[in-house]
Design an enzyme around this catalytic site. Sequence first.
Site, PDB file in Angstrom:
ATOM      1  N   SER A 256       0.837  -1.194   0.000  1.00  0.00           N
ATOM      2  CA  SER A 256       0.000   0.000   0.000  1.00  0.00           C
ATOM      3  C   SER A 256       0.874   1.247   0.000  1.00  0.00           C
ATOM      4  CB  SER A 256      -0.892   0.033   1.244  1.00  0.00           C
ATOM      5  OG  SER A 256      -0.113   0.310   2.411  1.00  0.00           O
ATOM      6  N   ASP A 257       0.339   2.347  -0.531  1.00  0.00           N
ATOM      7  CA  ASP A 257       0.927   3.637  -0.192  1.00  0.00           C
ATOM      8  C   ASP A 257       0.671   3.837   1.297  1.00  0.00           C
ATOM      9  OD1 ASP A 257       2.109   6.122  -0.345  1.00  0.00           O
ATOM     10  OD2 ASP A 257       0.969   6.774  -2.079  1.00  0.00           O
ATOM     11  N   TRP A 258       1.491   4.678   1.918  1.00  0.00           N
ATOM     12  CA  TRP A 258       1.474   4.757   3.379  1.00  0.00           C
ATOM     13  C   TRP A 258       0.115   5.237   3.898  1.00  0.00           C
ATOM     14  CZ3 TRP A 258       5.086   2.182   1.803  1.00  0.00           C
ATOM     15  CH2 TRP A 258       6.185   1.796   2.557  1.00  0.00           C
TER      16      TRP A 258
END
Length: 833
Positions: free
Chosen positions: A241-243
């Site tokens: 995931s993106d953060w």
Amino acid sequence: MNRKENNLRETAVTADARRAAAVETALARLDLPAKVALLAGADMWSLPADEEIGLGRLVMSDGPAGVRGEQWTPDAPSVALPSPTALAATWDLDLVRRAGRLLAQEARRKGAHVVLAPTVNLHRSPLGGRHFECYSEDPLLTGEIGAALVSGVQDGGVGTTPKHFVANDSETDRYTVDVRVDERTLRELYLAPFEAIVKKAHPWGLMAAYNAVNGPTMSEHTELNTTVLREEWGFDGILVSDWTGARDTVRAALGGLDIAMPGPATVYGEHLVRAVHEGLVPETVVDDMARRVLRLAARVGLLAGAPAAVPAADLPALIDGEALVRELAARSFVLLRNEGGVLPLGPAPASLALLGAAAAEPRIGGGGSAQVFPTALVTPLDGLRTALGDRTRLVHAVGADPRTFLPPAAFPCRAELRGAEDSLGATALADGGVRWLGALPGGVPFEDLGEVRLTGTLTAGAAGRHQLAVRGVGRFRLEADGQVLFDGLLHAEGEDPAAAFLNPPERRVELDLAEGRQVAVTLTYTMPEAGDFAGFGLVSFTLGYAEPAASAEELIEQAVAAARDAEVAVVVVGTTEEVESEGVDRAGLRLPGRQDELVARVAAANPRTVVVVNAGAPVLMPWREDVAAVLLGWFPGQQAGEALADVLLGTVEPAGRLPTTWPAEEADSPVREVTPTDGRLDYSEGLFIGYRAWQRRAGATPAYWFGAGEGYTAWSYESLEARLLDGTADALAEVTVRLRNTGERPGREVVQVYLATDGSDRSRPDRQLAGFAVVEAAPGAVATARITVPRRAVESWDTAARAWRVNPGVHTVEAGRNAGDRPLAIALVVPQD
């Protein structure tokens, strides 16, 4: 295949088998909680170790233009490369692969195993605020450059995560926006770079975007993450995931997301264990996720019994990072105008006026996750002073300061880290900027930190009204000269969880001081409650300062006077952090402040005016026809001044070519909508972005076409040949272009091949880039470019059949300098499949 190649292939196959066996052995020893533990961050940047199966701690790091590592402080600097737009502007795959190897070398130095790069979203609109971190408006160029960088990084035994999969092509509401795009456009434009990188370079990871695409968010998109990415393309790496981008346990697990970052707060962990027990997520799904994580660990050498994908003995030779950054920057510079051959300046002009705030304080990289603290910094002023020495009288004037926010206080500061009742430690800072991400000075635990107290002494260099500023998100108390100047909260705008360090607000105050007066300044920042990035180890704020200065008009007049007295004037203009940064799109394309006026007035005073543009993406240049030369320098990395001196003085030829079309006027841009309506952003333009759109606009031409750029020599395109390739699944034809260096200097040229349709199908672009090559030749010599045109260049996505189909018939192969200048053409008849 010779014996050596055969042995190498057999060795690789054996190593693959050993890694696969080690992964299965490790997986079989894990119970459900242990498998789930592999699927989320143990902290901001790492996945946890598991000693029972011989699994080491796996560290990820931001790294599109320099590998940050786990610490983001001046005490842990990184080699700062030119911006990705600059890399794409080289059009040089070998050079970009070397850049990737440098990133891998930096990752190993920083203890990182995966670099969160490259960013391969498209320049859909010039208003996209993060385009400096992406490559191009063209999917073929983006895919080729991205594949070269991935190959280079993974040559060095370090993983990559091409990002942001997919359609994260603007920043406004990026966390919540639902991008609506038809399937054909998605396939032919936005998925195309990812597909090319997966099939050419085999990345060990990919990063899912924040946004949704046609409904589901990309961390939960089964169709794209599983059906397309894994089943159709054969991707076998991890999807991270993106953060903070993973939001729902069940939907993310079933939607193909392997790793939810950061941690320890996560939608996986105990939540995923419970979902399996409740029958909401099959354990076989968790097995597949854990298997992919273990495969990544094996590839980077962190799993017992599994040989690393690149043994230590096979790592590339050590790279001189500063030398390569200098070469990358110089090769990326794009010469857009050179009237009368004013450039190169030769060994040394008698006098030179170097003007502009960016000449002394350049932007070497864009804001956000691409930003690093450089190991060194050579400004244009430093670089030209060194290169010219005593041979040239060099005068610098600011001319126009475009900054909206005050710069960090330029006096030394002391940062004290305090707990609930006592001091936890302190560290010295070079200025008023505080940015700690992932780790605190002295190893202080984030959970123990209650406040940061920043102190310093301001010495007034001049009498008058001085400005102090607080920039950040949270509660601040600013005291100076015994007064409380500000005590309150500063709030971030929007829902982006990274807004606290991407685009924080500023509060200014003023202080009247006599010359020489010394004032103690204290800024106290109170840590917020855990939430979003606050709970993952981030402290980011700035004590800003500006002393009394001349008025804006006086600054321009000083620059004009310096230009009038010089043999040549070099004006460095550019964007600011407020204009180009992660997390915010651009309101317009004009240079901020009074920089356009500065250029116009300097050009009127000195006909030998050279403008250097320090920007990562298109800007308007209303003065472009009134100056002698225009040189696009991008965000050039830490050796900016050395590279600029090399190009201006002619030691190196500016070999860059535009990876994106530059408009002449604000309203000219074919795609200007980057702001969602009711949470949706419709890609209603379909396939027609960039030069594809410009070709359909009657009577309108851009300021500079995609692919444009000049050198210090001239070229004549002499002949073009094309032949179909039989029996090759991915290649359509081989194109041979013969050209001659007709100038007086050795030179480099980027030969570009476009494939044009017969115009009968108006749903297709008139032409598109089909291949390119970099050639070199001595004066008078001939160069030959051989370029393979991919079969995809004559294919369209058939939505009804959900398959690619060939467009048979007569196509025109065109070769030339850019999308608007194609002097050679030849017909190519493509048969029906």
